[in-house]
Design an enzyme around this catalytic site. Sequence first.
Site, PDB file in Angstrom:
ATOM      1  N   ARG A 119       0.863  -0.873  -0.117  1.00  0.00           N
ATOM      2  CA  ARG A 119       0.162  -0.033  -0.150  1.00  0.00           C
ATOM      3  C   ARG A 119       0.793   1.182  -0.259  1.00  0.00           C
ATOM      4  O   ARG A 119       1.759   0.994   0.260  1.00  0.00           O
ATOM      5  CB  ARG A 119      -1.077  -0.052   1.048  1.00  0.00           C
ATOM      6  CG  ARG A 119       0.061   0.439   2.575  1.00  0.00           C
ATOM      7  CD  ARG A 119      -1.194   0.106   3.567  1.00  0.00           C
ATOM      8  NE  ARG A 119      -0.664   1.047   4.826  1.00  0.00           N
ATOM      9  CZ  ARG A 119      -1.215   0.868   5.601  1.00  0.00           C
ATOM     10  NH1 ARG A 119      -2.335   0.744   5.835  1.00  0.00           N
ATOM     11  NH2 ARG A 119      -0.392   1.016   7.248  1.00  0.00           N
ATOM     12  N   ASN A 157      -5.238   7.940   3.758  1.00  0.00           N
ATOM     13  CA  ASN A 157      -5.324   7.238   5.016  1.00  0.00           C
ATOM     14  C   ASN A 157      -3.404   6.974   5.337  1.00  0.00           C
ATOM     15  O   ASN A 157      -2.554   6.743   4.549  1.00  0.00           O
ATOM     16  CB  ASN A 157      -5.718   5.619   4.912  1.00  0.00           C
ATOM     17  CG  ASN A 157      -5.629   5.276   6.405  1.00  0.00           C
ATOM     18  OD1 ASN A 157      -6.628   4.871   7.336  1.00  0.00           O
ATOM     19  ND2 ASN A 157      -4.956   4.164   6.119  1.00  0.00           N
ATOM     20  N   GLU A 158      -4.039   7.137   6.770  1.00  0.00           N
ATOM     21  CA  GLU A 158      -2.265   7.201   7.140  1.00  0.00           C
ATOM     22  C   GLU A 158      -1.376   7.868   6.679  1.00  0.00           C
ATOM     23  O   GLU A 158       0.356   7.189   6.183  1.00  0.00           O
ATOM     24  CB  GLU A 158      -1.755   6.112   7.604  1.00  0.00           C
ATOM     25  CG  GLU A 158      -2.921   5.285   8.996  1.00  0.00           C
ATOM     26  CD  GLU A 158      -2.265   4.603   9.760  1.00  0.00           C
ATOM     27  OE1 GLU A 158      -2.633   3.718  10.622  1.00  0.00           O
ATOM     28  OE2 GLU A 158      -1.844   3.001   8.710  1.00  0.00           O
ATOM     29  N   GLU A 315      -8.376   4.756  15.058  1.00  0.00           N
ATOM     30  CA  GLU A 315      -7.634   3.369  14.351  1.00  0.00           C
ATOM     31  C   GLU A 315      -7.570   2.832  15.903  1.00  0.00           C
ATOM     32  O   GLU A 315      -6.486   3.672  16.847  1.00  0.00           O
ATOM     33  CB  GLU A 315      -7.003   3.254  13.619  1.00  0.00           C
ATOM     34  CG  GLU A 315      -7.844   3.416  12.316  1.00  0.00           C
ATOM     35  CD  GLU A 315      -6.488   2.530  11.282  1.00  0.00           C
ATOM     36  OE1 GLU A 315      -5.733   2.480  11.495  1.00  0.00           O
ATOM     37  OE2 GLU A 315      -6.705   2.993  10.114  1.00  0.00           O
ATOM     38  N   TRP A 323       1.506  -7.122  12.917  1.00  0.00           N
ATOM     39  CA  TRP A 323       2.576  -6.341  12.425  1.00  0.00           C
ATOM     40  C   TRP A 323       4.069  -6.473  13.044  1.00  0.00           C
ATOM     41  O   TRP A 323       5.232  -5.714  12.968  1.00  0.00           O
ATOM     42  CB  TRP A 323       2.487  -5.215  11.788  1.00  0.00           C
ATOM     43  CG  TRP A 323       1.493  -4.275  12.604  1.00  0.00           C
ATOM     44  CD1 TRP A 323       0.741  -3.611  12.472  1.00  0.00           C
ATOM     45  CD2 TRP A 323       2.250  -3.697  13.787  1.00  0.00           C
ATOM     46  NE1 TRP A 323       0.073  -3.554  13.692  1.00  0.00           N
ATOM     47  CE2 TRP A 323       0.797  -2.487  13.899  1.00  0.00           C
ATOM     48  CE3 TRP A 323       3.113  -3.357  13.652  1.00  0.00           C
ATOM     49  CZ2 TRP A 323       0.682  -1.516  14.517  1.00  0.00           C
ATOM     50  CZ3 TRP A 323       3.457  -2.033  15.330  1.00  0.00           C
ATOM     51  CH2 TRP A 323       1.916  -1.560  15.844  1.00  0.00           C
ATOM     52  N   GLU A 363      -3.649  -8.281   6.606  1.00  0.00           N
ATOM     53  CA  GLU A 363      -4.219  -8.620   7.719  1.00  0.00           C
ATOM     54  C   GLU A 363      -4.860  -9.208   8.212  1.00  0.00           C
ATOM     55  O   GLU A 363      -5.582  -8.136   8.487  1.00  0.00           O
ATOM     56  CB  GLU A 363      -4.521  -6.305   7.702  1.00  0.00           C
ATOM     57  CG  GLU A 363      -3.034  -5.785   7.589  1.00  0.00           C
ATOM     58  CD  GLU A 363      -3.424  -4.418   7.828  1.00  0.00           C
ATOM     59  OE1 GLU A 363      -3.177  -3.562   8.746  1.00  0.00           O
ATOM     60  OE2 GLU A 363      -4.533  -3.664   7.340  1.00  0.00           O
ATOM     61  N   PHE A 365      -4.633 -11.204   9.953  1.00  0.00           N
ATOM     62  CA  PHE A 365      -4.519 -12.053  11.797  1.00  0.00           C
ATOM     63  C   PHE A 365      -4.392 -10.711  12.420  1.00  0.00           C
ATOM     64  O   PHE A 365      -4.236 -10.824  13.426  1.00  0.00           O
ATOM     65  CB  PHE A 365      -3.685 -12.924  11.426  1.00  0.00           C
ATOM     66  CG  PHE A 365      -3.654 -14.379  11.521  1.00  0.00           C
ATOM     67  CD1 PHE A 365      -4.717 -15.117  11.573  1.00  0.00           C
ATOM     68  CD2 PHE A 365      -2.681 -14.324   9.857  1.00  0.00           C
ATOM     69  CE1 PHE A 365      -4.744 -16.606  10.868  1.00  0.00           C
ATOM     70  CE2 PHE A 365      -2.551 -15.539   9.055  1.00  0.00           C
ATOM     71  CZ  PHE A 365      -4.165 -16.518  10.651  1.00  0.00           C
ATOM     72  N   HIS A 366      -5.258 -10.005  11.888  1.00  0.00           N
ATOM     73  CA  HIS A 366      -4.957  -8.289  13.127  1.00  0.00           C
ATOM     74  C   HIS A 366      -6.420  -8.652  13.356  1.00  0.00           C
ATOM     75  O   HIS A 366      -7.589  -8.847  12.471  1.00  0.00           O
ATOM     76  CB  HIS A 366      -5.068  -6.782  11.360  1.00  0.00           C
ATOM     77  CG  HIS A 366      -5.101  -5.401  12.765  1.00  0.00           C
ATOM     78  ND1 HIS A 366      -5.954  -5.454  13.778  1.00  0.00           N
ATOM     79  CD2 HIS A 366      -4.120  -4.648  13.121  1.00  0.00           C
ATOM     80  CE1 HIS A 366      -5.096  -4.388  14.095  1.00  0.00           C
ATOM     81  NE2 HIS A 366      -4.671  -4.170  13.800  1.00  0.00           N
TER      82      HIS A 366
END
Length: 682
Positions: A119, A157-158, A315, A323, A363, A365-366
């Site tokens: 990203r 975003n971020e 968030e 991560w 992501e 497993f976030h």
Amino acid sequence: MDPRTSRGRLPLPQRGIAFGGDYNPEQWPRETWAEDVRLMREAGVDLVAVNVFGWAEIERAPGEYRFEDLDHVMDLLHEHGIAVNLGTGTSTPPPWLTTRHPEILPVTRDGGTVSPGGRQAWCPSSPVLRDHAERLVRTVAERYGEHPALALWHVSNELGCHNALCYCDESAAAFRRWLAQRYGTVDALNAAWGTSFWSQRYGSFEEVLPPRATASPENPTQVLDFRRFSSDALLDWYHAEAAILRATTTTPVTTNFMVTAHIATQDYRAWAPHMDVVANDHYLDHRLPDPWAELAFAADATRGLADGAPWMLMEASHGAVNWQPRNIAKRPGELERMVLTHVARGADAVCFFQWRASRAGAEQFHSALLPHAGTESTQWRATLRLGALLDSLDDVAGSTVTSDVALLFDWQAWWATDAPGHPTQDVRYLDEVHAMHAALRRSGAGVDVVAPGADLSGYRLVVVPTLFLVADEAAAALERYVDAGGHLLVTYFSGIVDEHDHVRTGGYPGAFRDVLGLRTDEFFPLDAGQRVALDDGGTGQVWTERVETRGATVESRFTDGPVAGLPAVTRHEHGAGVARYVATRLDTPDRDGLAARALADAGVEPVLAGAPATVDAVRRRDEASSYLFVVNHGSEPFVAHAPGVELLSGRTADTHEVPGGGVAVVREQSTTDRRSGQEATA
């Protein structure tokens, strides 16, 4: 009322504390969406972020827009009373764009081109990408600007999370334009950069390059200015999107900051005045020695960016992230402690990444509000409890925190302090910032995190940890503060350079010599693991220096090490105030003792008398009420003497037991209320 300067409620339609998270319906079949909104309502979710990574879904080919799915999602959310924080969708360009225009990809310091597939694979200075992104933003704004679900615009975003520093030719040209605007003439640039060193003098701006990989250490001011430029380039990106949104709609606009220990690339102090709502993303970082202390600092720092007004946690993680090297799940009670730490320190919205845990992608497993295991899970039951908890705090929304202590923190000082070529690489800016904030917190003080040069007149104590870089006017403001009766605490390696990263000559600590009443002529950093003793029983590490007092009195001296017998901690009465200096990195118990002495000298009372160091106490107030937040990080119960109603349980009492690992929020009974109650009883 301007939400950037007001001290009222966030400009959101919900009453109370907003609750929600990122919603990515494009990852799921359409038949899942109805279940999503039903479960959102069951959990008390009232605000979701949509279309954050929507570019490839909306624009399948250049100029070919497909809005059917997003239309349906927006309508469905509105029908169920859920407001939308709508992303512009520009955070990651689609593959068709990077394929047609590979020149938009960022270039690393050593000349490599970043490939798409993750990203944020884009250069912030690319005019080609800017053109495509602005068309997308304009199309989204025109389609949804009047949609009744829309509550907030979410730009990209971020910004800068992965692409803050680009060294491509387009970035080089933009850097030169930025330098020309900043300095006006190449002679002024040469003076600021000290280019007489190592034959670096420039004859024109066209000769200047970004600080790409070199055969030797780079010019430190060039590196510092490139960081400033890079932060400004991303802010300019925000301005470009925000201008389109504001010209099309009246809905507030923001983007999500990353005030956290592992992101240093954006100067959010410069960004914050341009946000209609200050929003932050924060995740507990288990790579740090004390993740909870860093969380408290980040929340205080975000409130400082909002000028004390309520802000938004856009968030956070419900459980583990994906991560970190070891992704630690939250234990019982930790989710509530995390959330209430943010709310206590000013958050009026609590949102998570993400609503439904992803099955595929980087992501997968976030953690999420709705986990892979579904509603028959401990995590889902925790989500339901959290929604009820936040509902019980609705009256807190709009209240603010007022503190007697300020801690100075600056992103540009962070960049300069952590640069190479210094007396030791063991001095890291955030280490001392976090350590001093934690010491003040353990002493029971409420702390505002403010910028150098801020108005300090309302504070009893100002703490300045390792402020290596400071402008002359900001230093003069601190001296005026002490002259007027304020108390100041400055730690080592402060005041050394000006805003151009030029050393102040005449002795250290440069800008603070006079107010501290001392002078240092040489630094003596310590070897790895080396400790030195102080004559008050304390110990220090990392740093010592040869201090000569010039009006200051000595509170403690080194008894061994390279400067044995010389001052370690000093105190100077200056004007009507007091300024202390610490010439070493004190070990934790000694730093705590120093913080306690400085607070007592300044007349700062703890937020909650009798609270141990393991208990955080923060007070929010509005015109009608006072709310005491008590977060017990210890294993033993704590009894808080705070007459009033505990909002999470509804219990009214003079004292409230907060179990180990537990939380409490007390709407405190005013003196008038207590007196009236006593008269009624009589």
